[in-house]
Design a protein around this motif. Structure first.
Motif, PDB file in Angstrom:
ATOM      1  N   PHE A   8       0.847  -1.201   0.000  1.00  0.00           N
ATOM      2  CA  PHE A   8       0.000   0.000   0.000  1.00  0.00           C
ATOM      3  C   PHE A   8       0.878   1.246   0.000  1.00  0.00           C
ATOM      4  N   PRO A   9       1.631   1.476  -1.084  1.00  0.00           N
ATOM      5  CA  PRO A   9       2.564   2.616  -1.116  1.00  0.00           C
ATOM      6  C   PRO A   9       1.878   3.962  -0.972  1.00  0.00           C
ATOM      7  N   GLY A  10       0.601   4.033  -1.285  1.00  0.00           N
ATOM      8  CA  GLY A  10      -0.124   5.296  -1.154  1.00  0.00           C
ATOM      9  C   GLY A  10      -0.280   5.749   0.278  1.00  0.00           C
ATOM     10  N   LEU A  11       0.002   4.875   1.237  1.00  0.00           N
ATOM     11  CA  LEU A  11      -0.150   5.221   2.648  1.00  0.00           C
ATOM     12  C   LEU A  11       1.096   5.871   3.233  1.00  0.00           C
ATOM     13  N   LYS A  12       2.122   6.063   2.414  1.00  0.00           N
ATOM     14  CA  LYS A  12       3.388   6.596   2.923  1.00  0.00           C
ATOM     15  C   LYS A  12       3.206   7.908   3.665  1.00  0.00           C
ATOM     16  N   ASP A  13       2.401   8.806   3.114  1.00  0.00           N
ATOM     17  CA  ASP A  13       2.222  10.131   3.714  1.00  0.00           C
ATOM     18  C   ASP A  13       0.785  10.390   4.143  1.00  0.00           C
ATOM     19  N   THR A  14      -0.007   9.328   4.240  1.00  0.00           N
ATOM     20  CA  THR A  14      -1.419   9.480   4.577  1.00  0.00           C
ATOM     21  C   THR A  14      -1.792   8.555   5.723  1.00  0.00           C
ATOM     22  N   ILE A  15      -2.540   9.094   6.685  1.00  0.00           N
ATOM     23  CA  ILE A  15      -3.127   8.266   7.740  1.00  0.00           C
ATOM     24  C   ILE A  15      -4.555   7.994   7.297  1.00  0.00           C
ATOM     25  N   TYR A  16      -4.813   6.758   6.899  1.00  0.00           N
ATOM     26  CA  TYR A  16      -6.095   6.428   6.278  1.00  0.00           C
ATOM     27  C   TYR A  16      -6.943   5.604   7.229  1.00  0.00           C
ATOM     28  N   LEU A  17      -7.958   6.233   7.787  1.00  0.00           N
ATOM     29  CA  LEU A  17      -8.886   5.571   8.698  1.00  0.00           C
ATOM     30  C   LEU A  17     -10.311   5.684   8.157  1.00  0.00           C
ATOM     31  N   ASN A  18     -10.424   5.423   6.847  1.00  0.00           N
ATOM     32  CA  ASN A  18     -11.698   5.616   6.161  1.00  0.00           C
ATOM     33  C   ASN A  18     -12.080   4.399   5.316  1.00  0.00           C
ATOM     34  N   THR A  19     -11.637   3.218   5.711  1.00  0.00           N
ATOM     35  CA  THR A  19     -11.952   2.017   4.938  1.00  0.00           C
ATOM     36  C   THR A  19     -13.437   1.703   4.953  1.00  0.00           C
ATOM     37  N   ALA A  20     -14.170   2.206   5.942  1.00  0.00           N
ATOM     38  CA  ALA A  20     -15.619   2.000   5.966  1.00  0.00           C
ATOM     39  C   ALA A  20     -16.302   2.704   4.801  1.00  0.00           C
ATOM     40  N   THR A  21     -15.611   3.643   4.157  1.00  0.00           N
ATOM     41  CA  THR A  21     -16.115   4.277   2.937  1.00  0.00           C
ATOM     42  C   THR A  21     -15.565   3.571   1.703  1.00  0.00           C
ATOM     43  N   MET A  22     -14.238   3.433   1.670  1.00  0.00           N
ATOM     44  CA  MET A  22     -13.572   2.756   0.552  1.00  0.00           C
ATOM     45  C   MET A  22     -12.159   2.424   0.984  1.00  0.00           C
ATOM     46  N   CYS A  23     -11.676   1.267   0.568  1.00  0.00           N
ATOM     47  CA  CYS A  23     -10.327   0.867   0.946  1.00  0.00           C
ATOM     48  C   CYS A  23      -9.285   1.639   0.156  1.00  0.00           C
TER      49      CYS A  23
END
Length: 372
Positions: A10-25
């Motif tokens: 998941f290289p897109g997570l390098k600079d992002t804190i993603y806690l929104n999988t309930a919307t879209m992974c």
């Protein structure tokens, strides 16, 4: 689990804190590569639709493993609303006293199809939520000998409350009702076992915790019910031998749940094949254990910051926590400024963990919600 191995996908997570999988992974590298390869081959006139059809079959089987079913029990559909529509359309006109039981705070895809059954004479009993929750006991009080279907979300999309599916399954069985489960916020997030819990139908889209993309979804049908159902929009994929059934004059439907298939979305199917293989690689049990640990960490982090939120007992806990705040816009602006991706539902900040999150990210999100 090897967290570095997870994050590498998941290289897109390098600079992002993603806690929104309930919307879209977040798109994983294998699924993204599948899309890119499909686009390249399509643009070159070399797209192989047979390969895409096989991807759909592989995805059908891998999803079945996650919920404790077999591939023969699964129909491939684009969304939960499609699945619910198929089931609703197969319900005959009601006799006197026949009814449907559904929580009043269900997501629309698992609500509107049942409300429309009023037109067929059903009493649709919408069960009120108590403190945002509709329990198995409340559903049981609404059900009776005339109940023909009970529909619930395995995990509520706003509160994160995880339903007691086994208890609801027993209630449905006692009434002779069908039991329909919307698993959009549960499949790939928390344990599911359709046989253990007495589920008749379970539907989900793949673009949340299953790591897929919009346009692919699945409908489980309990063995023994398949023969009772008629396809609503039968195409060539509904046939016993699809690749021999492109033209008439005869129609011989599949004896498995595939007779309810919608025509496959080829690009999303290729992505789903790759994405579900990621979950299989790590092992769904290990993924679910990590999810549970991350949610415990989130609860502890929020408590440490003095943030109020609704905490459920472990058996009712999911990967979703919603935090009521006095000024959602201000909190969201603060989170976006730190590149923290969450969502707002019913005026609350909704956070959703998945196995690709890191503990330190979760701690930082809690600090930001608290204003630090």
């Amino acid at each position: 689990m090897d967290v570095s191995g997870i994050r590498g996908l998941f290289p897109g997570l390098k600079d992002t804190i993603y806690l929104n999988t309930a919307t879209m992974c977040v798109g994983c590298s294998p699924a993204v590569r599948a899309y890119r390869r499909a686009l390249e081959r399509w643009s070159a006139g070399q797209f192989d639709w047979m390969e895409a059809e096989q991807a759909g079959e592989d995805a059908r089987g891998m999803f079945a493993e996650i919920i404790g079913a077999t591939a023969a029990d699964i129909a491939v559909v684009p969304a939960v609303s499609t699945a619910a529509g198929i089931v609703a359309a197969n319900m005959p006109p009601a006799s006197t006293g026949e009814n449907i039981v559904v929580p009043e705070n269900e997501f629309a895809s698992n609500y509107f199809p049942w409300l429309l059954l009023r037109e067929r004479g059903y009493d649709v009993r919408t069960v009120p939520a108590e403190e945002d929750v509709v329990t198995a006991a409340a559903l049981g009080r609404a059900a009776d000998g005339g109940t023909r279907l009970i529909a619930v979300s395995a995990v509520h999309p706003v509160t994160g409350y995880r339903a007691d599916l086994a208890a609801i399954g027993r209630i449905a069985a006692g009434s002779g009702a069908w039991f329909f489960v919307d698993a959009c916020q549960a499949a790939g997030a928390v344990p599911l076992n359709v046989l253990r819990d007495g589920v008749d139908f379970l539907a989900t889209a793949s673009h949340k915790f299953l790591l897929g993309s919009r346009g692919m979804g699945y409908l489980y049908v309990r063995r023994g019910l398949t023969d009772q159902l008629r396809p609503i929009v039968p195409g060539w994929k509904a046939a016993r031998l699809p690749f021999e059934s492109f033209v008439g004059p005869d129609m011989e439907l599949s004896p498995t749940s595939s007779k309810l298939d919608a025509s496959l979305a080829w690009f999303p199917a290729l992505a789903d094949q790759a994405a579900l293989a990621v979950l299989r690689r790590f092992g769904i049990g290990a993924v679910l254990e990590r999810n549970a640990a991350l949610v415990r960490h989130l609860q502890n982090a929020l408590e440490a910051e003095g943030v109020n939120f609704r905490s459920f007992p472990e058996r009712h806990r999911s990967t979703i926590i919603s935090v009521p705040v006095s000024d959602p816009d201000a909190v969201m602006a603060r989170l976006r400024g730190a590149n923290v991706m969450v969502s707002v539902r019913a005026g609350r900040i909704r956070l959703a963990c998945h196995f690709y999150n890191l503990e330190e990210e979760i701690t930082r999100a809690a600090e930001l919600i608290a204003g630090r």
